[in-house]
Enzyme design. Structure first.
Site, PDB file in Angstrom:
ATOM      1  N   GLY A  36       0.809  -1.220   0.000  1.00 53.08           N
ATOM      2  CA  GLY A  36       0.000   0.000   0.000  1.00 53.08           C
ATOM      3  C   GLY A  36       0.841   1.269   0.000  1.00 53.08           C
ATOM      4  O   GLY A  36       0.362   2.334  -0.393  1.00 53.08           O
ATOM      5  N   SER A  37       2.086   1.170   0.421  1.00 50.73           N
ATOM      6  CA  SER A  37       2.996   2.324   0.361  1.00 50.73           C
ATOM      7  C   SER A  37       3.766   2.337  -0.961  1.00 50.73           C
ATOM      8  O   SER A  37       4.170   3.399  -1.446  1.00 50.73           O
ATOM      9  CB  SER A  37       4.002   2.284   1.519  1.00 50.73           C
ATOM     10  OG  SER A  37       3.323   2.276   2.749  1.00 50.73           O
ATOM     11  N   SER A  80       6.885   4.353   3.985  1.00 49.29           N
ATOM     12  CA  SER A  80       6.315   3.162   4.623  1.00 49.29           C
ATOM     13  C   SER A  80       5.286   3.650   5.622  1.00 49.29           C
ATOM     14  O   SER A  80       5.643   4.391   6.547  1.00 49.29           O
ATOM     15  CB  SER A  80       7.400   2.352   5.339  1.00 49.29           C
ATOM     16  OG  SER A  80       6.803   1.442   6.239  1.00 49.29           O
ATOM     17  N   SER A  82       3.691   2.183   8.078  1.00 46.55           N
ATOM     18  CA  SER A  82       4.020   1.813   9.466  1.00 46.55           C
ATOM     19  C   SER A  82       5.391   2.347   9.861  1.00 46.55           C
ATOM     20  O   SER A  82       5.664   2.595  11.030  1.00 46.55           O
ATOM     21  CB  SER A  82       4.024   0.288   9.609  1.00 46.55           C
ATOM     22  OG  SER A  82       5.035  -0.253   8.764  1.00 46.55           O
ATOM     23  N   THR A  85       8.604  -1.494   7.635  1.00 46.42           N
ATOM     24  CA  THR A  85       8.724  -2.516   6.587  1.00 46.42           C
ATOM     25  C   THR A  85      10.197  -2.751   6.257  1.00 46.42           C
ATOM     26  O   THR A  85      10.925  -1.802   5.923  1.00 46.42           O
ATOM     27  CB  THR A  85       7.904  -2.073   5.357  1.00 46.42           C
ATOM     28  OG1 THR A  85       6.534  -2.036   5.774  1.00 46.42           O
ATOM     29  CG2 THR A  85       8.046  -3.015   4.185  1.00 46.42           C
ATOM     30  N   ARG A 132      -3.003   0.667   3.223  1.00 50.92           N
ATOM     31  CA  ARG A 132      -3.624   0.861   1.902  1.00 50.92           C
ATOM     32  C   ARG A 132      -4.776   1.856   1.927  1.00 50.92           C
ATOM     33  O   ARG A 132      -5.204   2.344   0.882  1.00 50.92           O
ATOM     34  CB  ARG A 132      -4.093  -0.484   1.337  1.00 50.92           C
ATOM     35  CG  ARG A 132      -5.164  -1.172   2.153  1.00 50.92           C
ATOM     36  CD  ARG A 132      -5.362  -2.590   1.680  1.00 50.92           C
ATOM     37  NE  ARG A 132      -6.432  -3.294   2.385  1.00 50.92           N
ATOM     38  CZ  ARG A 132      -6.317  -3.837   3.587  1.00 50.92           C
ATOM     39  NH1 ARG A 132      -5.175  -3.741   4.250  1.00 50.92           N
ATOM     40  NH2 ARG A 132      -7.327  -4.475   4.139  1.00 50.92           N
ATOM     41  N   GLU A 204      -6.320  -7.797  -1.131  1.00 55.13           N
ATOM     42  CA  GLU A 204      -6.284  -7.523   0.309  1.00 55.13           C
ATOM     43  C   GLU A 204      -7.680  -7.301   0.916  1.00 55.13           C
ATOM     44  O   GLU A 204      -7.957  -7.806   1.996  1.00 55.13           O
ATOM     45  CB  GLU A 204      -5.394  -6.306   0.602  1.00 55.13           C
ATOM     46  CG  GLU A 204      -3.919  -6.586   0.335  1.00 55.13           C
ATOM     47  CD  GLU A 204      -3.029  -5.406   0.687  1.00 55.13           C
ATOM     48  OE1 GLU A 204      -2.921  -5.038   1.857  1.00 55.13           O
ATOM     49  OE2 GLU A 204      -2.430  -4.823  -0.246  1.00 55.13           O
ATOM     50  N   HIS A 220       0.730  -9.211 -27.283  1.00 51.58           N
ATOM     51  CA  HIS A 220       1.809 -10.086 -27.763  1.00 51.58           C
ATOM     52  C   HIS A 220       1.880 -11.379 -26.971  1.00 51.58           C
ATOM     53  O   HIS A 220       2.825 -12.140 -27.128  1.00 51.58           O
ATOM     54  CB  HIS A 220       3.145  -9.328 -27.713  1.00 51.58           C
ATOM     55  CG  HIS A 220       3.115  -8.076 -28.557  1.00 51.58           C
ATOM     56  ND1 HIS A 220       3.441  -8.071 -29.896  1.00 51.58           N
ATOM     57  CD2 HIS A 220       2.742  -6.812 -28.253  1.00 51.58           C
ATOM     58  CE1 HIS A 220       3.279  -6.841 -30.377  1.00 51.58           C
ATOM     59  NE2 HIS A 220       2.856  -6.054 -29.385  1.00 51.58           N
ATOM     60  N   LYS A 313       5.250 -11.204   8.060  1.00 48.23           N
ATOM     61  CA  LYS A 313       6.097 -10.186   8.707  1.00 48.23           C
ATOM     62  C   LYS A 313       6.585 -10.708  10.064  1.00 48.23           C
ATOM     63  O   LYS A 313       7.746 -10.510  10.436  1.00 48.23           O
ATOM     64  CB  LYS A 313       5.337  -8.864   8.871  1.00 48.23           C
ATOM     65  CG  LYS A 313       5.176  -8.104   7.560  1.00 48.23           C
ATOM     66  CD  LYS A 313       4.502  -6.742   7.759  1.00 48.23           C
ATOM     67  CE  LYS A 313       4.346  -5.998   6.430  1.00 48.23           C
ATOM     68  NZ  LYS A 313       3.694  -4.724   6.519  1.00 48.23           N
TER      69      LYS A 313
HETATM   70  C1  F6R Z   1      -1.819  -3.241   4.419  1.00 51.41           C
HETATM   71  C2  F6R Z   1      -1.157  -3.057   3.148  1.00 51.41           C
HETATM   72  C3  F6R Z   1       0.190  -3.681   2.906  1.00 51.41           C
HETATM   73  C4  F6R Z   1       1.327  -2.774   3.454  1.00 51.41           C
HETATM   74  C5  F6R Z   1       2.694  -3.382   3.180  1.00 51.41           C
HETATM   75  C6  F6R Z   1       3.856  -2.484   3.595  1.00 51.41           C
HETATM   76  O1  F6R Z   1      -2.937  -2.371   4.496  1.00 51.41           O
HETATM   77  O2  F6R Z   1      -1.699  -2.421   2.309  1.00 51.41           O
HETATM   78  O3  F6R Z   1       0.310  -3.846   1.518  1.00 51.41           O
HETATM   79  O4  F6R Z   1       1.243  -1.503   2.874  1.00 51.41           O
HETATM   80  O5  F6R Z   1       2.802  -4.607   3.848  1.00 51.41           O
HETATM   81  O6  F6R Z   1       3.673  -1.965   4.865  1.00 51.41           O
HETATM   82  P1  F6R Z   1       3.868  -0.392   5.109  1.00 51.41           P
HETATM   83  O7  F6R Z   1       2.906   0.290   4.222  1.00 51.41           O
HETATM   84  O8  F6R Z   1       3.586  -0.191   6.553  1.00 51.41           O
HETATM   85  O9  F6R Z   1       5.297  -0.094   4.758  1.00 51.41           O
END
Ligand code: F6R
Length: 323
Positions: A36-37, A80, A82, A85, A132, A204, A220, A313
């Site tokens: 999502g980032s 990111s 959070s 990541t 996301r 998701e 193609h 994770k």
């Molecule tokens: C969860 C989501 C995931 C996170 C990904 C990276 O809502 O969309 O795709 O975005 O796991 O985590 P962040 O965004 O915290 O770096």
């Protein structure tokens, strides 16, 4: 906040700030992030290409950085939600080791902590969202860092606000047509980022497989796969295009539509509405966000949890902790 509230808040997340980086002396820009980032980098890259940016903009996912990303003339933007990541933290470490100029975006986490320790510019976004569902906050920061015009960004926000009702209804209708089938999204160069977002949101939110392919490349290879009636009958097709796509691409959209019709399939065909490319792109993305939300409800899933991502994770962090 419920997922519905978070999705509904997308237009309100969009806002302009005077935080443009001075790009004098920058000869390439690398936008890093995952999931999502990570889509934020794709949107910004697509936008920059449409703006005829003369500085190349790359969207990068994974560990480390490409080998050419070194020195002060490389600007690296690490995003990111959070801030924890591991791939994005690895991008940051590599960028610092390679002497790049770095700015970071997160709601907190190690990315914020490391940025503070290293004296880097860090842009904080509100906490409390699933990554996301915080797309508007992250896209706004990254586009403002790249120097987007205030009117352009706020125009895209107003376009979403004005279209909100119709956008959600369209998403709901498409969810009904996808129900029970594998969604297949056909995109164009200008809508590839939208198709990717649709796919990942269906994965998701709706806990459902979905796939996409892009014109002209899919003419193609992908199209040959349509010969298999047993498989194609399990799929529902949606074509996403932009009115400003290359004329030959638009012709290929029509040919694809005809090809599908000849096979007895009536695809949905959709373009984003809005005056600017960014407005149209976010419009299309927003329809997909709602489609994936309503598809989740049709299947009886809670759109919010992403259990398997959390499990992966946790496993990775156990292994690094054990050394
Ligand atoms: C969860 C989501 C995931 C996170 C990904 C990276 O809502 O969309 O795709 O975005 O796991 O985590 P962040 O965004 O915290 O770096």
């Amino acid at each position: 906040m419920t997922p519905e509230d978070m999705i509904r808040s997308l237009p309100d997340q969009i806002g302009w700030e005077d935080i443009a980086e001075d790009l004098a002396g920058v000869s390439r820009i690398v936008l890093c992030g995952m999931g999502g980032s990570g889509i934020v980098g794709d949107i910004a890259r697509s936008w920059a290409d449409q703006k005829n940016f003369k500085v190349p903009v790359f969207s990068f996912r994974g560990y480390g950085l490409p080998p050419w990303a070194e020195g002060e003339n490389t600007l690296v933007v690490c995003t990111s939600y959070s801030g924890n990541t591991e791939e994005t933290l690895s991008n940051l470490e590599t960028a610092l080791r390679n002497g790049c100029r770095v700015v970071t975006v997160s709601s907190g986490g190690k990315l914020e902590e490391m940025s503070r320790e290293r004296g880097l510019k860090h842009f904080k976004i509100p906490a409390g969202f699933a990554p996301r569902y915080a797309l508007g906050y992250m896209v706004s920061k990254v586009l403002c860092i790249l120097g987007i015009d205030k009117d352009e960004l706020e125009g895209a926000r107003e376009n979403l606000r004005e279209g909100a009702k119709v956008i959600e209804e369209k998403g709901k209708d498409l969810a009904e047509s996808f129900y029970g089938y594998i969604p297949i999204l056909y995109a164009t160069p200008l809508t590839e980022v939208c198709a990717f977002r649709w796919k990942t949101q269906i994965n998701e939110n709706s806990k459902t497989q979905a796939y996409f392919a892009t014109l002209p490349e899919m003419h193609h290879n992908e199209v040959v796969g349509l010969d298999n009636a047993e498989i194609r009958n399990k799929c529902r097709f949606l074509i996403l295009y932009d009115p400003e796509d290359h004329e030959r691409v638009k012709l290929r959209v029509r040919i694809t539509e005809d090809l599908l019709k000849d096979l007895g399939i009536v695809p949905e065909v959709l373009y984003g509405e809005g005056k600017t490319y960014l407005s149209r792109l976010l419009h299309l993305i927003y329809v997909g966000d709602w489609a994936s939300y309503h598809l989740a409800l049709l299947y009886g899933f809670d759109p919010l949890p992403v259990r398997v991502i959390d499990t992966i994770k946790a496993r990775l962090s156990d292994i690094s902790e054990q050394g």
